[in-house]
Design an enzyme around this catalytic site. Structure first.
Site, PDB file in Angstrom:
ATOM      1  CG  HIS A 104      -0.071   0.234   2.499  1.00  0.00           C
ATOM      2  ND1 HIS A 104       0.559  -0.806   3.160  1.00  0.00           N
ATOM      3  CD2 HIS A 104       0.275   1.365   3.164  1.00  0.00           C
ATOM      4  CE1 HIS A 104       1.237  -0.327   4.185  1.00  0.00           C
ATOM      5  NE2 HIS A 104       1.086   0.991   4.213  1.00  0.00           N
ATOM      6  CB  THR A 163       0.957   5.306   4.469  1.00  0.00           C
ATOM      7  OG1 THR A 163       1.264   3.955   4.792  1.00  0.00           O
ATOM      8  CG2 THR A 163       0.274   5.991   5.646  1.00  0.00           C
ATOM      9  CG  HIS A 219       6.925   5.033   0.885  1.00  0.00           C
ATOM     10  ND1 HIS A 219       6.492   6.057   1.704  1.00  0.00           N
ATOM     11  CD2 HIS A 219       6.883   3.899   1.627  1.00  0.00           C
ATOM     12  CE1 HIS A 219       6.209   5.560   2.900  1.00  0.00           C
ATOM     13  NE2 HIS A 219       6.429   4.247   2.885  1.00  0.00           N
ATOM     14  CB  THR A 270       6.982  -0.389   2.897  1.00  0.00           C
ATOM     15  OG1 THR A 270       7.091   0.930   3.420  1.00  0.00           O
ATOM     16  CG2 THR A 270       8.000  -1.296   3.587  1.00  0.00           C
TER      17      THR A 270
END
Ligand code: ACK
Length: 218
Positions: free
Chosen positions: A69, A71, A153, A155
């Protein structure tokens, strides 16, 4: 009473569709597999191992963490600053459960994390808290001068004992540095070295990732 209070999630974000998670995961693994075989990378191996001559298997080095995902707002169930304001924002409410196509434009690796950089469109920036980069200044000096949305971003993995919050900080740090040295032209794009184990691969063809804007309670 507590039943009348709206509960807030751990975070809001764009969640990659499962088919896209597989694709991005595979691309990242292929990248890591190639990266640790490059002479240019081996030259700086001590950044990762602390010892010369030692080898590193980057695929083993990083652990994957949960659903992929991007955030937008870390709410910490309401404990984070601005969490309830964000959740109440009509733009957020209206976009909830809508589909968005995110553009992943680079992959980056540090001794702590591996992630994908997300380049947000103007429409997507409406869901991005405007003070994110300013609030990152304490952790990464220089962040406040970066364009809004710079921290966006996905992760992809973390080294042992590293929390995923580190990935966005690692990305911001790379973005505050002068352009890295181009070490190699790879099939996926050009690979730059930023010192201290920081690598960024700018993708020749950005990955278009279908996502759903939603929240995670855990
Ligand atoms: O990889 P991420 O963006 O980094 O996704 C996870 C998610 O929230 C659940 O842990 C992110 N996260 C954790 N703490 C923070 C924080 N203080 N600020 C911003 N994002 C955070 C983490």
């Amino acid at each position: 009473g507590p039943l009348n209070e709206t509960s807030l999630p751990l975070y809001f974000g764009w969640f990659l569709f499962s088919s896209v998670q597989d694709k991005v995961g595979c691309t990242a693994m292929d990248f890591l597999k190639t990266l640790d075989t490059l002479e240019g990378f081996k030259k700086h191996i001590t950044d990762f191992t602390g010892q010369a001559e030692k080898e590193v298997d980057l695929e083993q080095y990083f652990e994957t963490k949960g659903i992929l995902h991007c955030t937008t707002k870390f709410c910490d169930y309401g404990k984070a600053d601005g969490a309830s304001e964000y959740a109440k924002n009509p733009v957020i409410k209206k976009s909830y459960s809508s589909v968005f196509e995110l553009s992943l434009t680079a992959l980056f690796v540090t001794p702590r994390t591996v992630g994908a950089r997300v380049s947000l469109t103007d429409e997507q920036l409406k869901l991005w808290p405007a003070d994110t980069e300013k609030e990152s200044e304490a952790d990464v000096p220089g962040s406040a001068s970066l364009p809004v949305g710079s921290r966006a971003h996905v992760t992809l993995g973390c080294a042992k004992d590293v929390e995923p919050v580190q990935t966005g900080l690692d990305l911001l740090q790379i973005l505050t540095l002068p352009q890295g040295e181009v070490v190699e032209e790879m099939k996926l794009g050009s690979l730059q070295y930023y010192g201290e184990g920081r690598w960024m691969l700018s993708l020749r063809e950005p990955i278009c990732a279908a996502t759903c804007f939603s929240s995670f309670y855990g």
